[in-house]
Design a protein around this motif. Structure first.
Motif, short mmCIF file in Angstrom:
data_model
loop_
_atom_site.label_atom_id
_atom_site.label_comp_id
_atom_site.label_asym_id
_atom_site.label_seq_id
_atom_site.Cartn_x
_atom_site.Cartn_y
_atom_site.Cartn_z
N UNK A 90 0.85 -1.19 0.00
CA UNK A 90 0.00 0.00 0.00
C UNK A 90 0.88 1.24 0.00
N UNK A 91 0.63 2.15 -0.94
CA UNK A 91 1.34 3.42 -0.99
C UNK A 91 0.40 4.54 -0.55
N UNK A 92 0.83 5.32 0.42
CA UNK A 92 0.09 6.47 0.91
C UNK A 92 0.82 7.73 0.45
N UNK A 93 0.06 8.71 -0.03
CA UNK A 93 0.68 10.00 -0.38
C UNK A 93 -0.24 11.12 0.05
N UNK A 94 0.33 12.11 0.76
CA UNK A 94 -0.50 13.22 1.24
C UNK A 94 -0.39 14.41 0.29
N UNK A 95 -1.20 15.46 0.49
CA UNK A 95 -1.20 16.60 -0.44
C UNK A 95 0.14 17.32 -0.57
N UNK A 96 0.99 17.23 0.46
CA UNK A 96 2.28 17.93 0.40
C UNK A 96 3.35 17.11 -0.31
N UNK A 97 3.05 15.85 -0.65
CA UNK A 97 4.02 15.03 -1.37
C UNK A 97 4.77 14.04 -0.51
N UNK A 98 4.51 14.02 0.80
CA UNK A 98 5.08 12.97 1.64
C UNK A 98 4.45 11.63 1.25
N UNK A 149 -8.18 14.78 8.24
CA UNK A 149 -7.19 15.49 7.46
C UNK A 149 -5.96 14.68 7.12
N UNK A 150 -6.09 13.36 7.04
CA UNK A 150 -4.94 12.51 6.82
C UNK A 150 -5.29 11.42 5.82
N UNK A 151 -4.27 10.77 5.29
CA UNK A 151 -4.45 9.64 4.39
C UNK A 151 -3.93 8.40 5.13
N UNK A 152 -4.68 7.30 5.08
CA UNK A 152 -4.35 6.18 5.96
C UNK A 152 -4.79 4.85 5.37
N UNK A 153 -4.31 3.77 6.02
CA UNK A 153 -4.73 2.41 5.72
C UNK A 153 -4.93 1.68 7.05
N UNK A 168 -0.49 9.17 7.26
CA UNK A 168 0.33 10.36 7.08
C UNK A 168 -0.50 11.56 7.48
N UNK A 169 0.03 12.39 8.36
CA UNK A 169 -0.68 13.60 8.73
C UNK A 169 -0.57 14.62 7.59
N UNK A 170 -1.33 15.67 7.69
CA UNK A 170 -1.31 16.72 6.66
C UNK A 170 0.06 17.39 6.58
#
Length: 304
Positions: free
Chosen positions: A26-34, A115-119, A145-147
């Motif tokens: 699983x790949x997680x990516x947040x709006x800032x590019x982390x 406000x985060x992306x998760x699994x 990943x937090x914002x």
């Protein structure tokens, strides 16, 4: 498995692919590019990159990624024991098992999802696990990943059996550093620790900060909620925040032991330091129906 990002949905992503062994990655990516990569093999975070694509976690060039062997990379989960004793394999079996994606996780605190992306992942004991550790449990793990790009792991272990059990746990985090000689760890001063190089004899930390000139393998007891790992050459600070994890394990094998580790390069000890959020010295006891929650949050910040 979706991201609760509202209008930022197009900028964030949760993608599931297969690794070379056919295991879900699983790949997680947040709006800032982390970004972060999480494998169902061990429920293990294998990668965490900042917005510039720089890897923040260490992976050995000799890491064995084929199940059921553990992977020397990222954040292996040591459960239901840390160390090597009894009939259980070293550091328990959770890091060697294939987890599943938890499609219906029970609700978490809003701070653990907004406000985060998760699994969400789930581990239940197999018949083989029950033979070597006869306890019924559910281990739920949320990786997010937090914002702002922090990496957060929220773990919940529930006793779903009819008898109490005890366990220890550690998030064996391999940080990527420039050179171990350029690293110091702060937040452990004046604490007692158990030294695994001296048969777990108890000592008291005397220095203002922990620096490295030889092998270190210690369990710091009753450590604070925040620990700092400072990399002078990279001008980077890792902040470790933890809840429900009273201890901190610090490990670096140094030259002699690194050469004896088959899945680690001879000189790779220089590029990593393990600082773990853990509950080791006093195992956690769960009665039937009880649940334990632990939280680990890692941040990478520029430092002078």
């Amino acid at each position: 498995m979706s991201s609760p990002l509202g209008g930022q949905e197009a900028e964030a992503a949760v993608k599931v692919t297969k690794d070379k062994n056919g295991v879900d990655l699983i790949t997680l990516q947040n709006p800032r590019g982390f970004s972060a990569k999480v494998s169902l093999h061990g429920g293990q975070v294998l990668s965490w990159k900042n917005e510039r694509g720089e890897e923040l976690l260490f992976r050995s060039s000799k890491a064995n990624s084929k199940p059921p062997a553990p992977v020397r990379a990222g954040i292996p989960i040591c459960f239901p024991q840390f160390g090597n004793r009894g009939s259980l394999e070293q550091h328990g079996f959770a890091r060697n098992r294939i987890w599943e994606i938890d499609r219906n996780p029970p609700p978490l605190h809003h701070n653990d999802c907004d406000g985060k992306v998760f699994i969400d992942l789930l581990l239940k004991p197999s018949e083989e696990d029950m033979r070597i550790w006869p306890h019924s449990f559910e281990f739920r793990l949320r990786v997010l990943l937090t914002s702002h790009g922090a990496l957060k792991l929220i773990s919940r272990v529930r006793n779903i059996g009819c008898k109490a059990f005890c366990f220890s746990i550690a998030y064996h985090t391999y940080f990527s550093v420039s050179d171990i000689s350029e690293v110091r760890v702060e937040g452990l001063e004046t604490l007692d620790y158990l030294d695994n190089l001296h048969h777990k004899k108890r000592f008291t930390e005397q220095g203002d900060a922990l620096t490295f000139e030889t092998e270190v393998d210690r369990i710091y007891i009753g450590s604070p909620h925040m620990i700092g790992v400072f990399d002078h050459e990279k001008k980077r600070t890792f902040l470790i925040r933890k809840e429900g994890l009273p201890d901190a394990v610090v490990w670096n094998p140094w030259e002699k032991k690194a050469k004896a580790i088959v899945d680690m390069g001879d000189d790779e000890y220089r590029q990593t330091i393990c600082v773990d959020g853990a509950a080791v010295e006093k195992p956690i006891t769960l009665k039937p129906g009880e649940e334990w929650t632990g939280r680990l949050e890692l941040s990478a910040l520029p430092s002078l």
